[in-house]
Design a protein around this motif. Sequence first.
Motif, PDB file in Angstrom:
ATOM      1  N   VAL A 192       0.841  -1.211   0.000  1.00  0.00           N
ATOM      2  CA  VAL A 192       0.000   0.000   0.000  1.00  0.00           C
ATOM      3  C   VAL A 192       0.870   1.254   0.000  1.00  0.00           C
ATOM      4  O   VAL A 192       0.602   2.205  -0.751  1.00  0.00           O
ATOM      5  N   LEU A 193       1.915   1.268   0.818  1.00  0.00           N
ATOM      6  CA  LEU A 193       2.798   2.434   0.857  1.00  0.00           C
ATOM      7  C   LEU A 193       3.482   2.656  -0.493  1.00  0.00           C
ATOM      8  O   LEU A 193       3.569   3.793  -0.979  1.00  0.00           O
ATOM      9  N   CYS A 194       3.950   1.580  -1.108  1.00  0.00           N
ATOM     10  CA  CYS A 194       4.585   1.688  -2.425  1.00  0.00           C
ATOM     11  C   CYS A 194       3.588   2.185  -3.469  1.00  0.00           C
ATOM     12  O   CYS A 194       3.911   3.076  -4.270  1.00  0.00           O
ATOM     13  N   LEU A 215       1.579   6.089  -7.221  1.00  0.00           N
ATOM     14  CA  LEU A 215       0.418   6.772  -7.791  1.00  0.00           C
ATOM     15  C   LEU A 215       0.601   8.286  -7.779  1.00  0.00           C
ATOM     16  O   LEU A 215       0.275   8.963  -8.760  1.00  0.00           O
ATOM     17  N   VAL A 216       1.096   8.818  -6.681  1.00  0.00           N
ATOM     18  CA  VAL A 216       1.328  10.263  -6.616  1.00  0.00           C
ATOM     19  C   VAL A 216       2.335  10.673  -7.683  1.00  0.00           C
ATOM     20  O   VAL A 216       2.114  11.639  -8.422  1.00  0.00           O
ATOM     21  N   ASP A 217       3.427   9.935  -7.789  1.00  0.00           N
ATOM     22  CA  ASP A 217       4.442  10.254  -8.790  1.00  0.00           C
ATOM     23  C   ASP A 217       3.866  10.174 -10.201  1.00  0.00           C
ATOM     24  O   ASP A 217       4.064  11.086 -11.012  1.00  0.00           O
ATOM     25  N   ALA A 218       3.144   9.111 -10.500  1.00  0.00           N
ATOM     26  CA  ALA A 218       2.581   8.926 -11.839  1.00  0.00           C
ATOM     27  C   ALA A 218       1.546  10.006 -12.164  1.00  0.00           C
ATOM     28  O   ALA A 218       1.569  10.595 -13.254  1.00  0.00           O
ATOM     29  N   ILE A 219       0.658  10.280 -11.240  1.00  0.00           N
ATOM     30  CA  ILE A 219      -0.394  11.272 -11.498  1.00  0.00           C
ATOM     31  C   ILE A 219       0.197  12.663 -11.682  1.00  0.00           C
ATOM     32  O   ILE A 219      -0.249  13.430 -12.543  1.00  0.00           O
ATOM     33  N   MET A 220       1.218  12.987 -10.890  1.00  0.00           N
ATOM     34  CA  MET A 220       1.868  14.297 -11.057  1.00  0.00           C
ATOM     35  C   MET A 220       2.486  14.434 -12.445  1.00  0.00           C
ATOM     36  O   MET A 220       2.469  15.517 -13.035  1.00  0.00           O
ATOM     37  N   TYR A 226       6.051  21.054 -10.596  1.00  0.00           N
ATOM     38  CA  TYR A 226       7.217  20.560  -9.857  1.00  0.00           C
ATOM     39  C   TYR A 226       7.740  19.255 -10.450  1.00  0.00           C
ATOM     40  O   TYR A 226       8.949  19.045 -10.535  1.00  0.00           O
ATOM     41  N   SER A 227       6.827  18.404 -10.851  1.00  0.00           N
ATOM     42  CA  SER A 227       7.228  17.147 -11.483  1.00  0.00           C
ATOM     43  C   SER A 227       7.898  17.406 -12.824  1.00  0.00           C
ATOM     44  O   SER A 227       8.910  16.777 -13.162  1.00  0.00           O
ATOM     45  N   MET A 228       7.351  18.335 -13.572  1.00  0.00           N
ATOM     46  CA  MET A 228       7.930  18.676 -14.876  1.00  0.00           C
ATOM     47  C   MET A 228       9.330  19.265 -14.700  1.00  0.00           C
ATOM     48  O   MET A 228      10.268  18.865 -15.399  1.00  0.00           O
ATOM     49  N   GLU A 229       9.477  20.197 -13.750  1.00  0.00           N
ATOM     50  CA  GLU A 229      10.785  20.810 -13.522  1.00  0.00           C
ATOM     51  C   GLU A 229      11.820  19.772 -13.090  1.00  0.00           C
ATOM     52  O   GLU A 229      12.954  19.782 -13.564  1.00  0.00           O
ATOM     53  N   GLY A 230      11.407  18.874 -12.190  1.00  0.00           N
ATOM     54  CA  GLY A 230      12.327  17.838 -11.725  1.00  0.00           C
ATOM     55  C   GLY A 230      12.747  16.901 -12.837  1.00  0.00           C
ATOM     56  O   GLY A 230      13.921  16.532 -12.946  1.00  0.00           O
ATOM     57  N   SER A 231      11.786  16.508 -13.672  1.00  0.00           N
ATOM     58  CA  SER A 231      12.094  15.589 -14.774  1.00  0.00           C
ATOM     59  C   SER A 231      12.985  16.246 -15.818  1.00  0.00           C
ATOM     60  O   SER A 231      13.917  15.620 -16.337  1.00  0.00           O
ATOM     61  N   GLY A 235       4.769   9.109 -17.189  1.00  0.00           N
ATOM     62  CA  GLY A 235       3.780   9.008 -16.115  1.00  0.00           C
ATOM     63  C   GLY A 235       2.703   7.979 -16.418  1.00  0.00           C
ATOM     64  O   GLY A 235       2.276   7.241 -15.535  1.00  0.00           O
ATOM     65  N   ILE A 236       2.272   7.909 -17.670  1.00  0.00           N
ATOM     66  CA  ILE A 236       1.248   6.932 -18.064  1.00  0.00           C
ATOM     67  C   ILE A 236       1.796   5.510 -17.921  1.00  0.00           C
ATOM     68  O   ILE A 236       1.107   4.614 -17.414  1.00  0.00           O
ATOM     69  N   VAL A 237       3.042   5.310 -18.340  1.00  0.00           N
ATOM     70  CA  VAL A 237       3.669   3.987 -18.198  1.00  0.00           C
ATOM     71  C   VAL A 237       3.745   3.607 -16.720  1.00  0.00           C
ATOM     72  O   VAL A 237       3.410   2.481 -16.332  1.00  0.00           O
ATOM     73  N   LEU A 238       4.167   4.530 -15.879  1.00  0.00           N
ATOM     74  CA  LEU A 238       4.257   4.264 -14.438  1.00  0.00           C
ATOM     75  C   LEU A 238       2.875   4.008 -13.848  1.00  0.00           C
ATOM     76  O   LEU A 238       2.720   3.117 -13.005  1.00  0.00           O
ATOM     77  N   LEU A 239       1.877   4.736 -14.285  1.00  0.00           N
ATOM     78  CA  LEU A 239       0.515   4.534 -13.790  1.00  0.00           C
ATOM     79  C   LEU A 239       0.005   3.135 -14.136  1.00  0.00           C
ATOM     80  O   LEU A 239      -0.564   2.442 -13.278  1.00  0.00           O
ATOM     81  N   ILE A 240       0.229   2.692 -15.342  1.00  0.00           N
ATOM     82  CA  ILE A 240      -0.189   1.345 -15.753  1.00  0.00           C
ATOM     83  C   ILE A 240       0.544   0.285 -14.931  1.00  0.00           C
ATOM     84  O   ILE A 240      -0.072  -0.669 -14.435  1.00  0.00           O
ATOM     85  N   ALA A 241       1.855   0.446 -14.773  1.00  0.00           N
ATOM     86  CA  ALA A 241       2.633  -0.525 -13.992  1.00  0.00           C
ATOM     87  C   ALA A 241       2.158  -0.560 -12.544  1.00  0.00           C
ATOM     88  O   ALA A 241       2.053  -1.635 -11.940  1.00  0.00           O
ATOM     89  N   THR A 242       1.841   0.592 -11.985  1.00  0.00           N
ATOM     90  CA  THR A 242       1.382   0.668 -10.596  1.00  0.00           C
ATOM     91  C   THR A 242       0.016   0.005 -10.429  1.00  0.00           C
ATOM     92  O   THR A 242      -0.207  -0.716  -9.451  1.00  0.00           O
ATOM     93  N   ILE A 243      -0.872   0.224 -11.371  1.00  0.00           N
ATOM     94  CA  ILE A 243      -2.188  -0.419 -11.305  1.00  0.00           C
ATOM     95  C   ILE A 243      -2.033  -1.934 -11.380  1.00  0.00           C
ATOM     96  O   ILE A 243      -2.672  -2.672 -10.626  1.00  0.00           O
ATOM     97  N   LEU A 244      -1.167  -2.412 -12.265  1.00  0.00           N
ATOM     98  CA  LEU A 244      -0.926  -3.854 -12.360  1.00  0.00           C
ATOM     99  C   LEU A 244      -0.344  -4.399 -11.064  1.00  0.00           C
ATOM    100  O   LEU A 244      -0.698  -5.485 -10.615  1.00  0.00           O
ATOM    101  N   TYR A 245       0.548  -3.646 -10.435  1.00  0.00           N
ATOM    102  CA  TYR A 245       1.164  -4.050  -9.165  1.00  0.00           C
ATOM    103  C   TYR A 245       0.125  -4.085  -8.041  1.00  0.00           C
ATOM    104  O   TYR A 245       0.184  -4.929  -7.155  1.00  0.00           O
TER     105      TYR A 245
END
Length: 137
Positions: A26-28, A33-38, A45-50, A64-74
């Motif tokens: 759950v913590l992961c 999710l926060v990282d992917a949605i941002m 802030y996410s754009m500047e960091g990236s 972000g979309i790739v990370l969101l899909i991977a997170t949902i699968l996880y």
Amino acid sequence: MEAQTIYLNKKAPSKAANITGWVITVLCVLFLLVDAIMKVIKNIYSMEGSVKLGWPAEQVQGIGIVLLIATILYAIPRTAVLGAILISAYLGGAVAIMSRINEPYYFPVVFGILVWVSLFLRIPALRALFPIQNSQS
């Protein structure tokens, strides 16, 4: 035949291991999710960091979309292992980027370990594939 016997081992994890695995999961998932949605909503802030890490701004949303899909699968128990593999690939890219710019890359490594430890604690078949023996046996 041997591969089948690994998956037939249905010895359930202890209650403590199962709960610990789910808490880590759950913590992961929340962090990912926060990282992917941002990234998907193109948070400034996410754009500047990236971009600071060397990513072109037009690619951040796709990442972000790739990370969101991977997170949902996880997060889905039936597809958690596939999600963990995809998250590991994502985190491997993070390690490569951080190494390239001479920044510490401990966080993605530790985070990847946590992703797999959470599954190891919850899924009997993973414990059968990677047995950890107690030295007092």
